[in-house]
Motif scaffolding. Structure first.
Motif, PDB file in Angstrom:
ATOM      1  N   TYR A  43       0.842  -1.202   0.000  1.00 33.94           N
ATOM      2  CA  TYR A  43       0.000   0.000   0.000  1.00 33.94           C
ATOM      3  C   TYR A  43       0.877   1.252   0.000  1.00 33.94           C
ATOM      4  O   TYR A  43       0.641   2.185  -0.750  1.00 33.94           O
ATOM      5  N   GLY A  44       1.928   1.234   0.838  1.00 35.71           N
ATOM      6  CA  GLY A  44       2.824   2.390   0.900  1.00 35.71           C
ATOM      7  C   GLY A  44       3.530   2.637  -0.416  1.00 35.71           C
ATOM      8  O   GLY A  44       3.643   3.778  -0.868  1.00 35.71           O
ATOM      9  N   CYS A  45       3.987   1.581  -1.059  1.00 39.60           N
ATOM     10  CA  CYS A  45       4.666   1.735  -2.352  1.00 39.60           C
ATOM     11  C   CYS A  45       3.729   2.328  -3.396  1.00 39.60           C
ATOM     12  O   CYS A  45       4.109   3.216  -4.157  1.00 39.60           O
ATOM     13  N   ILE A  46       2.501   1.849  -3.426  1.00 38.18           N
ATOM     14  CA  ILE A  46       1.549   2.299  -4.441  1.00 38.18           C
ATOM     15  C   ILE A  46       1.137   3.746  -4.202  1.00 38.18           C
ATOM     16  O   ILE A  46       1.056   4.551  -5.134  1.00 38.18           O
ATOM     17  N   HIS A  47       0.884   4.114  -2.946  1.00 39.32           N
ATOM     18  CA  HIS A  47       0.367   5.450  -2.655  1.00 39.32           C
ATOM     19  C   HIS A  47       1.449   6.498  -2.445  1.00 39.32           C
ATOM     20  O   HIS A  47       1.205   7.677  -2.688  1.00 39.32           O
ATOM     21  N   LEU A  48       2.630   6.096  -2.016  1.00 42.54           N
ATOM     22  CA  LEU A  48       3.704   7.067  -1.826  1.00 42.54           C
ATOM     23  C   LEU A  48       4.514   7.274  -3.096  1.00 42.54           C
ATOM     24  O   LEU A  48       5.099   8.332  -3.293  1.00 42.54           O
ATOM     25  N   TYR A  49       4.562   6.254  -3.951  1.00 39.70           N
ATOM     26  CA  TYR A  49       5.349   6.323  -5.179  1.00 39.70           C
ATOM     27  C   TYR A  49       4.505   5.901  -6.380  1.00 39.70           C
ATOM     28  O   TYR A  49       4.835   4.922  -7.052  1.00 39.70           O
ATOM     29  N   PRO A  50       3.419   6.620  -6.684  1.00 38.82           N
ATOM     30  CA  PRO A  50       2.527   6.168  -7.767  1.00 38.82           C
ATOM     31  C   PRO A  50       3.209   6.123  -9.127  1.00 38.82           C
ATOM     32  O   PRO A  50       2.913   5.241  -9.933  1.00 38.82           O
ATOM     33  N   THR A  51       4.124   7.030  -9.414  1.00 38.51           N
ATOM     34  CA  THR A  51       4.804   7.021 -10.708  1.00 38.51           C
ATOM     35  C   THR A  51       5.657   5.767 -10.852  1.00 38.51           C
ATOM     36  O   THR A  51       5.649   5.117 -11.897  1.00 38.51           O
ATOM     37  N   TRP A  53       5.168   2.943  -9.283  1.00 37.90           N
ATOM     38  CA  TRP A  53       4.230   1.825  -9.378  1.00 37.90           C
ATOM     39  C   TRP A  53       3.721   1.679 -10.810  1.00 37.90           C
ATOM     40  O   TRP A  53       3.695   0.582 -11.353  1.00 37.90           O
TER      41      TRP A  53
END
Length: 67
Positions: A43-51, A53
């Motif tokens: 969840y953190g990877c997707i929402h903190l680093y959307p580009t 992801w």
């Protein structure tokens, strides 16, 4: 990384659906706490680093026009 977290989370969910609560994954005994940590990390990877992801997903699953 994200790939390992997804792998562990999915393997644990598969075992849990079979009624197994604690399973050996990658030479470690994993349980619901590990699955929750994996979920939060993803969840953190997707929402903190959307580009990042989107770049990862587009590399793993290219659109037909990009093949």
């Amino acid at each position: 990384g994200l790939r390992d977290n997804l792998d562990v989370g999915l393997q644990y969910m598969e075992a849990w659906l079979r009624g197994v609560g604690c399973v050996p994954i990658q030479n470690l005994m994993e349980d619901a706490a590990t699955a929750e940590i994996s979920r939060l990390s993803g969840y953190g990877c997707i929402h903190l680093y959307p580009t990042l992801w989107l770049e990862l997903v587009s590399q793993l699953y290219p659109l037909p026009s990009q093949v």
